[in-house]
Scaffold this motif. Structure first.
Motif, mmCIF file in Angstrom:
data_model
loop_
_atom_site.group_PDB
_atom_site.id
_atom_site.type_symbol
_atom_site.label_atom_id
_atom_site.label_comp_id
_atom_site.label_asym_id
_atom_site.label_seq_id
_atom_site.Cartn_x
_atom_site.Cartn_y
_atom_site.Cartn_z
ATOM 1 N N PHE A 1 40.524 53.113 41.172
ATOM 2 C CA PHE A 1 41.385 52.626 40.196
ATOM 3 C C PHE A 1 41.965 53.573 39.009
ATOM 4 N N LYS A 2 43.138 53.637 38.852
ATOM 5 C CA LYS A 2 43.344 54.585 37.964
ATOM 6 C C LYS A 2 43.473 53.930 36.331
ATOM 7 N N GLY A 3 42.529 54.114 35.488
ATOM 8 C CA GLY A 3 42.466 53.484 33.994
ATOM 9 C C GLY A 3 43.260 54.159 33.152
ATOM 10 N N SER A 4 43.292 53.802 31.968
ATOM 11 C CA SER A 4 43.736 54.328 30.824
ATOM 12 C C SER A 4 43.345 55.838 30.459
ATOM 13 N N TRP A 5 41.963 55.937 30.527
ATOM 14 C CA TRP A 5 41.407 57.230 30.273
ATOM 15 C C TRP A 5 41.157 58.027 31.378
ATOM 16 N N THR A 6 40.577 57.462 32.586
ATOM 17 C CA THR A 6 40.272 58.477 33.807
ATOM 18 C C THR A 6 40.338 57.533 35.084
ATOM 19 N N GLN A 7 39.906 58.352 36.236
ATOM 20 C CA GLN A 7 40.150 57.605 37.636
ATOM 21 C C GLN A 7 38.575 56.953 37.466
ATOM 22 N N TYR A 8 38.383 55.587 38.019
ATOM 23 C CA TYR A 8 37.129 54.909 38.246
ATOM 24 C C TYR A 8 36.950 54.881 39.797
ATOM 25 N N GLU A 9 35.735 54.806 40.257
ATOM 26 C CA GLU A 9 35.390 54.308 41.514
ATOM 27 C C GLU A 9 34.851 53.183 41.311
#
Length: 167
Positions: free
Chosen positions: A41-49
């Motif tokens: 998931f692409k968040g506001s700050w970074t890519q999350y797993e």
């Protein structure tokens, strides 16, 4: 984004099935293997797993969110202090640092009650959204400590300052 149970097609399902459907409905890249699922998931700050593991014997769904933060050996003491201060702010879940790899993560274990061991859409949404919300909320705190040279208390105070209006 709230999903409607009628548009979604079902009210509850086996935990990993429900999360797989939830991730697909959002268009998130995901991979499933037996009782484990991983999404990105692409968040506001970074890519999350986002990773979920289902332990049917215990009735526990373990949900992990990795905000792509690695902590070097020399910054670990400051991050451990930061994690302690941040975790005091949380109602569910917690942040932790994996000592062997220096990976920072958010973890939440949900008890899935009931004879059928199903997870409702609302529960899936709550688990996923709360993990993402907490990672997004506290990402700047960890960055201020790691890269901004701030103490854990200064970083938390700076990141938690609420702005009024729009610039």
């Amino acid at each position: 984004m709230m999903l409607d149970e009628h548009e979604f097609g079902r009210e509850d399902a086996a935990p990993i099935d429900m999360l797989e459907s939830y991730f697909a409905a959002h268009g998130w890249e995901h991979e499933r293997q037996d009782e484990e699922i991983v999404a990105r998931f692409k968040g506001s700050w970074t890519q999350y797993e986002l990773r979920a593991l289902w332990r049917e014997d215990d009735g526990v769904l373990q949900f992990l969110a990795f905000p792509d933060i690695r902590v070097t050996e020399e910054r670990r003491a400051a991050i451990y202090e930061t994690i302690g201060l941040v975790n005091e702010q949380l109602w569910v879940g917690h942040f932790e640092l994996w000592a062997s790899t220096g990976v920072l993560l958010y973890r939440h274990a949900a008890l899935v009650d009931g004879e059928d061991g199903t997870l409702s859409l609302g529960s899936a949404e709550l688990i996923v959204d709360s993990a993402i919300d907490e990672c997004e909320r506290f990402y700047p705190v960890f960055q201020f400590v790691l890269w901004g040279g701030k103490s854990p208390k200064e970083a938390l105070a700076a990141a938690m300052t609420e702005t009024q209006g729009e610039a």
